[in-house]
Design a protein around this motif. Structure first.
Motif, PDB file in Angstrom:
ATOM      1  N   ARG A  89       0.863  -1.181   0.000  1.00 33.68           N
ATOM      2  CA  ARG A  89       0.000   0.000   0.000  1.00 33.68           C
ATOM      3  C   ARG A  89       0.900   1.232   0.000  1.00 33.68           C
ATOM      4  N   VAL A  90       0.557   2.197  -0.835  1.00 30.27           N
ATOM      5  CA  VAL A  90       1.374   3.395  -0.940  1.00 30.27           C
ATOM      6  C   VAL A  90       0.648   4.583  -0.315  1.00 30.27           C
ATOM      7  N   VAL A  91       1.333   5.251   0.610  1.00 31.86           N
ATOM      8  CA  VAL A  91       0.882   6.549   1.124  1.00 31.86           C
ATOM      9  C   VAL A  91       1.966   7.541   0.725  1.00 31.86           C
ATOM     10  N   ALA A  92       1.584   8.492  -0.106  1.00 33.18           N
ATOM     11  CA  ALA A  92       2.547   9.497  -0.569  1.00 33.18           C
ATOM     12  C   ALA A  92       2.262  10.829   0.115  1.00 33.18           C
ATOM     13  N   ALA A  93       3.294  11.661   0.178  1.00 33.76           N
ATOM     14  CA  ALA A  93       3.130  12.976   0.808  1.00 33.76           C
ATOM     15  C   ALA A  93       3.923  14.008   0.030  1.00 33.76           C
ATOM     16  N   THR A  94       3.420  15.230   0.065  1.00 34.73           N
ATOM     17  CA  THR A  94       4.140  16.306  -0.623  1.00 34.73           C
ATOM     18  C   THR A  94       3.775  17.657  -0.032  1.00 34.73           C
ATOM     19  N   ASP A 139      -0.458  11.085 -14.985  1.00 35.91           N
ATOM     20  CA  ASP A 139      -1.017   9.757 -14.710  1.00 35.91           C
ATOM     21  C   ASP A 139      -0.579   9.236 -13.336  1.00 35.91           C
ATOM     22  N   LEU A 140       0.659   9.546 -12.934  1.00 35.17           N
ATOM     23  CA  LEU A 140       1.103   9.147 -11.597  1.00 35.17           C
ATOM     24  C   LEU A 140       0.349   9.933 -10.530  1.00 35.17           C
ATOM     25  N   TYR A 141       0.117  11.224 -10.792  1.00 35.91           N
ATOM     26  CA  TYR A 141      -0.639  12.053  -9.849  1.00 35.91           C
ATOM     27  C   TYR A 141      -2.026  11.464  -9.617  1.00 35.91           C
ATOM     28  N   PHE A 142      -2.711  11.103 -10.719  1.00 36.52           N
ATOM     29  CA  PHE A 142      -4.046  10.522 -10.570  1.00 36.52           C
ATOM     30  C   PHE A 142      -3.991   9.161  -9.879  1.00 36.52           C
ATOM     31  N   ARG A 143      -2.882   8.446 -10.067  1.00 35.84           N
ATOM     32  CA  ARG A 143      -2.779   7.092  -9.482  1.00 35.84           C
ATOM     33  C   ARG A 143      -2.623   7.140  -7.967  1.00 35.84           C
ATOM     34  N   VAL A 144      -1.849   8.090  -7.468  1.00 31.56           N
ATOM     35  CA  VAL A 144      -1.643   8.153  -6.009  1.00 31.56           C
ATOM     36  C   VAL A 144      -2.725   8.969  -5.310  1.00 31.56           C
ATOM     37  N   ASP A 145      -3.437   9.790  -6.064  1.00 29.97           N
ATOM     38  CA  ASP A 145      -4.429  10.691  -5.477  1.00 29.97           C
ATOM     39  C   ASP A 145      -5.821  10.033  -5.425  1.00 29.97           C
ATOM     40  N   VAL A 146      -5.871   8.789  -4.930  1.00 30.76           N
ATOM     41  CA  VAL A 146      -7.153   8.106  -4.775  1.00 30.76           C
ATOM     42  C   VAL A 146      -7.957   8.770  -3.663  1.00 30.76           C
ATOM     43  N   VAL A 147      -7.313   8.926  -2.518  1.00 23.75           N
ATOM     44  CA  VAL A 147      -7.891   9.704  -1.400  1.00 23.75           C
ATOM     45  C   VAL A 147      -6.852  10.741  -0.999  1.00 23.75           C
ATOM     46  N   GLN A 148      -7.298  11.970  -0.852  1.00 23.48           N
ATOM     47  CA  GLN A 148      -6.372  13.039  -0.484  1.00 23.48           C
ATOM     48  C   GLN A 148      -6.700  13.544   0.924  1.00 23.48           C
ATOM     49  N   ILE A 149      -5.655  13.712   1.722  1.00 22.43           N
ATOM     50  CA  ILE A 149      -5.792  14.279   3.069  1.00 22.43           C
ATOM     51  C   ILE A 149      -4.976  15.561   3.129  1.00 22.43           C
TER      52      ILE A 149
END
Length: 465
Positions: free
Chosen positions: A279-284, A300-310
């Motif tokens: 499972r990937v949790v990314a931060a920026t 496409d990577l942005y849309f892939r990791v941005d499933v749920v945004q906090i």
């Protein structure tokens, strides 16, 4: 704030009147007098008090018995014993039962006032600390602390997705606690018993990124003397936290995207594809939408990791969470440092509440650690806070209409106006002598100079010819 209530119990009417008149010198207090200790016992059952002053020798019920009853009803109630017939035995018994002090009649009025003020202040501080602890328990989410509305929204999202395995993008300024959110997500997931692997994408040299992420086989490049698994493989069945995702080079972004889509990797120099369940949790802290437009981050990577945004709010938007966090850090780091420090003085806390915290929670934590290291008292005072906090805590735009400004903005403006008038008043009083003005203000001279500069004040303008 409620008025402190004091119960005075003495069978002599004259003594009750003396105590009442004396205690009213404290100011905004309510003094209740009672000559019958049995009725006083009933009062303790039916009402709440912040201090009890009682004689020891009284008909019907002794002061010691009344003390014992009071402590059963309210273990934290401070009780001051009065007696015209002191004895060691009675004093020892009273202290064992929890009396805070023992005063012999006749007493000096100043002595009674000083004792009462000290006991009321101690009770107030104890109640405030207990309230803060309760607030912290209510406002704590693993290591995340906060009761503000923005943080409650963060906690709500974490709870909502805790039973899922979706990838998450955490956004927020540097120092807001993005890794703590990632850890909270991991601890509430079905992967909690597996690895949590944090990776700072901006800290790995670009020429090592691919081998760090995907691993390599023996002989893949010069120096690859044995096979090595990468971070994605190491995090298999667990959570991979990609901090500062926006720092990844564009070429590696493409390979990461393929891995996230297919959940398979190939080590450098290898031919076999290896399945990974991660499972990937990314931060920026970056504006990834802007980076996409500029071509430095793959859409496409942005849309892939941005499933749920906090979205983690900056500390300046979290109101009284500053108070909760400061106390939380004091309790944690005081234990680590072996320091008996309870918290901040009211004046120091005001500085913390009015500072804008560009470094967010991380900066506050470091300020607390510095304060604990520097203080010689049981509270952290203004004198050990960094000058940048003291000189800029009230630095907000001044002048103009307050219409449309919220509570914190208006409070900051008023604090700034007070600071300027306070500094100017002392400079006028001391005819521009900054050393004397700083001494009266009880702040270091260097801090006073910085405050003057912050408010555009010059010592020469206050000196008389």
């Amino acid at each position: 704030m409620k008025r402190p209530r004091i119960l005075v119990v003495d069978d002599e009417e004259g003594m009750r009147e003396v105590c009442s008149d004396t205690l009213e010198q404290l100011g905004d207090v309510e003094v209740v007098t009672e000559g019958d200790p049995l009725r006083a016992k009933t009062l303790l059952d039916e009402q709440s008090f912040d201090l009890m002053v009682t004689d020891i020798r009284m008909p019907g019920l002794s002061g010691v018995e009344l003390l014992r009853h009071a402590r059963e009803r309210d273990p934290d109630l401070p009780v001051l014993m009065l007696t015209g017939f002191p004895s060691v035995e009675t004093a020892v018994e009273s202290m064992k039962l929890g009396a805070v002090d023992y005063v012999t009649k006749p007493f000096l009025p100043d002595e009674l006032v000083a004792n009462a003020r000290r006991f009321l202040e101690a009770r107030r501080l104890k109640e405030e600390n207990e309230l803060l602890r309760r607030q912290q328990r209510r406002g704590r989410f693993d290591e995340l602390v906060g009761e503000s509305e923005p943080m409650q929204r963060v906690f709500d999202v974490i709870e909502r997705i805790s039973g899922t395995d979706v990838d998450v993008l955490v956004r927020g300024e540097t120092g807001t606690g993005k890794e703590l959110v990632a850890r909270a997500l991991h601890q509430r997931s079905q992967r909690k018993d597996k690895r949590f692997v944090p990776v700072d994408c901006g800290a790995i040299p670009e020429n090592l990124l691919e081998s760090e992420f995907f691993g390599y086989e023996r002989g893949a490049f010069t120096g690859a003397n044995s096979r090595s698994i990468g971070l994605l493989e190491f995090a298999d069945e667990g959570t991979l936290f990609l901090d500062e995702l926006g720092e990844l080079p564009i070429l590696l972004q493409a390979k990461l995207l393929r891995t996230l889509q297919e959940r398979k990797i190939r080590r450098l120099g290898g031919k076999q594809e290896i399945s990974v369940d991660v499972r990937v949790v990314a931060a920026t802290a970056q504006d990834l939408e802007k980076a996409v437009k500029e071509g430095t981050f793959r859409q496409d990577l942005y849309f892939r990791v941005d499933v749920v945004q906090i979205h983690l709010p900056p500390l300046r938007e979290r109101g009284d969470d500053v108070r909760l966090l400061a106390q939380h850090f004091v309790e944690r780091h005081a234990r680590e440092m072996g320091k008996d420090v309870k918290g901040f003085t009211p004046e120091a806390m005001e500085v913390l509440l009015h500072y804008r915290w560009p470094g967010n929670v991380r900066e506050l934590q470091n300020v607390v650690r510095r304060g604990l290291a520097m203080t010689r008292d049981d509270e952290i005072g203004v004198d050990v806070l960094p000058d940048r906090l003291v000189t800029t805590s009230g630095d907000r735009p001044r002048g103009g209409s307050r219409k449309g400004l919220g509570f914190f903005e208006q409070r900051a403006q008023r604090v700034a106006a007070f600071e300027r008038e306070f500094l100017a008043s002392l400079l006028r009083s001391h005819k521009g002598d900054v050393a004397s003005a700083a001494k009266e203000a009880q702040v270091p001279r260097g801090t006073y100079y910085r405050l003057m500069k912050n408010h555009g004040l010059k010592a020469s303008d206050f000196r008389t010819g």
